[in-house]
Design an enzyme around this catalytic site. Structure first.
Site, PDB file in Angstrom:
ATOM      1  N   GLU A 130      31.138  42.231  43.652  1.00 55.56           N
ATOM      2  CA  GLU A 130      31.610  41.592  44.886  1.00 55.56           C
ATOM      3  C   GLU A 130      30.950  42.195  46.120  1.00 55.56           C
ATOM      4  O   GLU A 130      30.696  41.485  47.102  1.00 55.56           O
ATOM      5  CB  GLU A 130      33.130  41.715  44.991  1.00 55.56           C
ATOM      6  CG  GLU A 130      33.909  40.743  44.109  1.00 55.56           C
ATOM      7  CD  GLU A 130      33.966  41.158  42.659  1.00 55.56           C
ATOM      8  OE1 GLU A 130      34.450  40.358  41.826  1.00 55.56           O
ATOM      9  OE2 GLU A 130      33.523  42.289  42.324  1.00 55.56           O
TER      10      GLU A 130
ATOM     11  N   TYR B 154      44.554  41.002  44.823  1.00 53.10           N
ATOM     12  CA  TYR B 154      45.828  40.813  44.142  1.00 53.10           C
ATOM     13  C   TYR B 154      46.954  41.279  45.061  1.00 53.10           C
ATOM     14  O   TYR B 154      46.769  42.178  45.874  1.00 53.10           O
ATOM     15  CB  TYR B 154      45.890  41.635  42.846  1.00 53.10           C
ATOM     16  CG  TYR B 154      44.644  41.568  41.994  1.00 53.10           C
ATOM     17  CD1 TYR B 154      44.160  40.348  41.523  1.00 53.10           C
ATOM     18  CD2 TYR B 154      43.942  42.722  41.655  1.00 53.10           C
ATOM     19  CE1 TYR B 154      43.018  40.285  40.737  1.00 53.10           C
ATOM     20  CE2 TYR B 154      42.800  42.674  40.878  1.00 53.10           C
ATOM     21  CZ  TYR B 154      42.338  41.457  40.420  1.00 53.10           C
ATOM     22  OH  TYR B 154      41.201  41.396  39.650  1.00 53.10           O
ATOM     23  N   ARG B 155      48.113  40.711  44.898  1.00 52.89           N
ATOM     24  CA  ARG B 155      49.243  41.210  45.672  1.00 52.89           C
ATOM     25  C   ARG B 155      49.762  42.498  45.026  1.00 52.89           C
ATOM     26  O   ARG B 155      49.726  42.640  43.788  1.00 52.89           O
ATOM     27  CB  ARG B 155      50.339  40.151  45.763  1.00 52.89           C
ATOM     28  CG  ARG B 155      51.104  39.904  44.480  1.00 52.89           C
ATOM     29  CD  ARG B 155      52.113  38.785  44.677  1.00 52.89           C
ATOM     30  NE  ARG B 155      53.080  38.683  43.602  1.00 52.89           N
ATOM     31  CZ  ARG B 155      53.291  37.570  42.906  1.00 52.89           C
ATOM     32  NH1 ARG B 155      52.606  36.467  43.155  1.00 52.89           N
ATOM     33  NH2 ARG B 155      54.221  37.552  41.953  1.00 52.89           N
TER      34      ARG B 155
ATOM     35  N   TRP C 238      48.580  41.758  38.600  1.00 53.04           N
ATOM     36  CA  TRP C 238      47.372  41.054  38.171  1.00 53.04           C
ATOM     37  C   TRP C 238      47.693  40.273  36.909  1.00 53.04           C
ATOM     38  O   TRP C 238      48.203  40.790  35.927  1.00 53.04           O
ATOM     39  CB  TRP C 238      46.166  41.964  38.002  1.00 53.04           C
ATOM     40  CG  TRP C 238      46.354  43.252  37.262  1.00 53.04           C
ATOM     41  CD1 TRP C 238      47.163  43.509  36.197  1.00 53.04           C
ATOM     42  CD2 TRP C 238      45.674  44.482  37.559  1.00 53.04           C
ATOM     43  NE1 TRP C 238      47.037  44.805  35.816  1.00 53.04           N
ATOM     44  CE2 TRP C 238      46.129  45.419  36.603  1.00 53.04           C
ATOM     45  CE3 TRP C 238      44.715  44.874  38.496  1.00 53.04           C
ATOM     46  CZ2 TRP C 238      45.662  46.734  36.582  1.00 53.04           C
ATOM     47  CZ3 TRP C 238      44.259  46.170  38.477  1.00 53.04           C
ATOM     48  CH2 TRP C 238      44.733  47.089  37.532  1.00 53.04           C
TER      49      TRP C 238
ATOM     50  N   ASP D 153      55.644  32.154  47.096  1.00 56.12           N
ATOM     51  CA  ASP D 153      54.287  31.839  46.659  1.00 56.12           C
ATOM     52  C   ASP D 153      53.735  30.568  47.303  1.00 56.12           C
ATOM     53  O   ASP D 153      54.389  29.914  48.111  1.00 56.12           O
ATOM     54  CB  ASP D 153      54.266  31.718  45.134  1.00 56.12           C
ATOM     55  CG  ASP D 153      53.038  32.375  44.521  1.00 56.12           C
ATOM     56  OD1 ASP D 153      51.988  32.391  45.180  1.00 56.12           O
ATOM     57  OD2 ASP D 153      53.144  32.880  43.385  1.00 56.12           O
TER      58      ASP D 153
END
Length: 338
Positions: free
Chosen positions: A241, A181-182, A195, A291
């Site tokens: 992950e 996430y940024r 998020w 973006d």
């Protein structure tokens, strides 16, 4: 050969002629984006870049190099995942999910080596002082402005982490999630976590907020390339992950206890930013942000992250990517997922 660190990965890319080192000073405020954007839009994705003299917003030189576009070509994403062709990974996954149940004792014996292989992939927790904690900054020592966190576009709300492995844990099941996430820098020890509602990390936050409990969070930067990729992959919530990264690299990811929060973080990470989200805090303004569409996402309200520690290797490299009008590096990360 298994690649365990970002520095090892860059060395391998250099051996393949896939990296250009930029030795002149380049500012983290828009200048790195300008150079990297041209490379990413070159035929074949252009070269990976290592900015050896990143200049901080204060004008000081950062001792930490910045790596950009390291996954931004077909060859580099294959090197990151340790294969000659991405279809090789697809074939392994297909074989895993189409495994026929053995009927005879001979078939059962033939299956044992394949089952034994999978037991080597779960992440392993290491003891002692991990490489990611060779330097530990806490309390008043924490200042995010000392990291080469880049401001990409002119109207961005500020500097952003764009390639973090954001680590959270489900408060009910204890299952870990790692997402990419940024995260916007708001102050020396304050960040805004972007998020979206459907993200797993956001679900963990809502559950913690309903309990009235502070939520621990860690943002790992760098480490082994398979783990960086795995954070970007849209895996089902029940699949770890770091287990997937171990499957990709055919070796377990080593994890270590974070310094100030109750989470496990990649032991070989270059930088780890640790902190918490307090449900009693009001939301903070995050954005605007240039973006994927080529337009800015509007500013909105998101949770604040209070940073409790920054830990680092002795020789960290800061990984960065640019989000913007395609083609960009994320094309190759997305293509691997496809």
């Amino acid at each position: 050969m298994t690649v365990n660190t970002l520095r090892e990965f860059i060395a391998r890319l250099e051996a393949e002629g896939e990296v250009t080192r930029v030795r002149r000073p380049v500012s983290v405020v828009k200048e790195i984006t300008e150079v990297a954007d041209r490379c990413m839009k070159s035929p074949g994705g252009g070269p990976g870049l290592v900015f050896e003299q990143a200049t901080l917003a204060s004008g000081r030189a950062s001792p930490i190099p910045v790596g950009v576009n390291l996954f931004g070509s077909a060859r580099r994403i294959c090197l990151a995942l340790g294969v000659e062709r991405l279809d090789d990974i697809g074939a392994r996954i297909t074989e895993l999910f189409t495994m026929k149940m053995p009927e005879s004792w001979r078939e059962k014996l033939a299956l044992l080596p394949k089952l034994a292989e999978f037991t080597r992939y779960p992440p392993r927790t290491v003891s002692g002082r991990p490489p990611c904690q060779e330097t530990v900054l806490r309390g008043n020592q924490v200042d995010l402005a000392n990291l080469p966190i880049c401001t990409c576009w002119p109207e961005d709300g500020g500097p952003y982490l764009t390639m973090p492995q954001v680590i959270t844990r489900d408060p009910r099941s204890g299952v870990r999630n790692v997402g990419m996430y940024r995260v916007q820098v708001l102050g020396k020890d304050l960040m805004a976590m972007h998020w979206q509602r459907h993200k797993v990390g956001a679900a963990h936050w809502r559950d913690m907020a309903a309990r009235g409990e502070k939520m621990p969070v860690a943002m790992a930067l760098g480490g082994d390339p398979a783990s960086i990729y795995a954070a970007s992959a849209p895996l089902p919530p029940t699949i770890d992950e770091y287990l997937f990264a171990g499957f990709l690299r055919r070796a377990p990811v080593h994890l270590a206890q974070a310094a100030t929060v109750d989470l496990l973080v990649p032991a070989e990470a270059d930088i780890v930013i640790e902190g918490f989200i307090d449900p009693a805090d009001p939301l903070v303004t995050e954005g605007p942000f240039g973006d994927h569409t080529g337009f800015y996402s509007l500013a909105d309200e998101y949770p604040a992250v209070h940073v409790t520690a920054i830990t680092m290797r002795r020789d960290p490299i800061y990984p960065h990517t640019i989000v913007g009008r395609p083609p960009m590096e994320d094309y190759y990360l997305g293509h691997a997922t496809e």
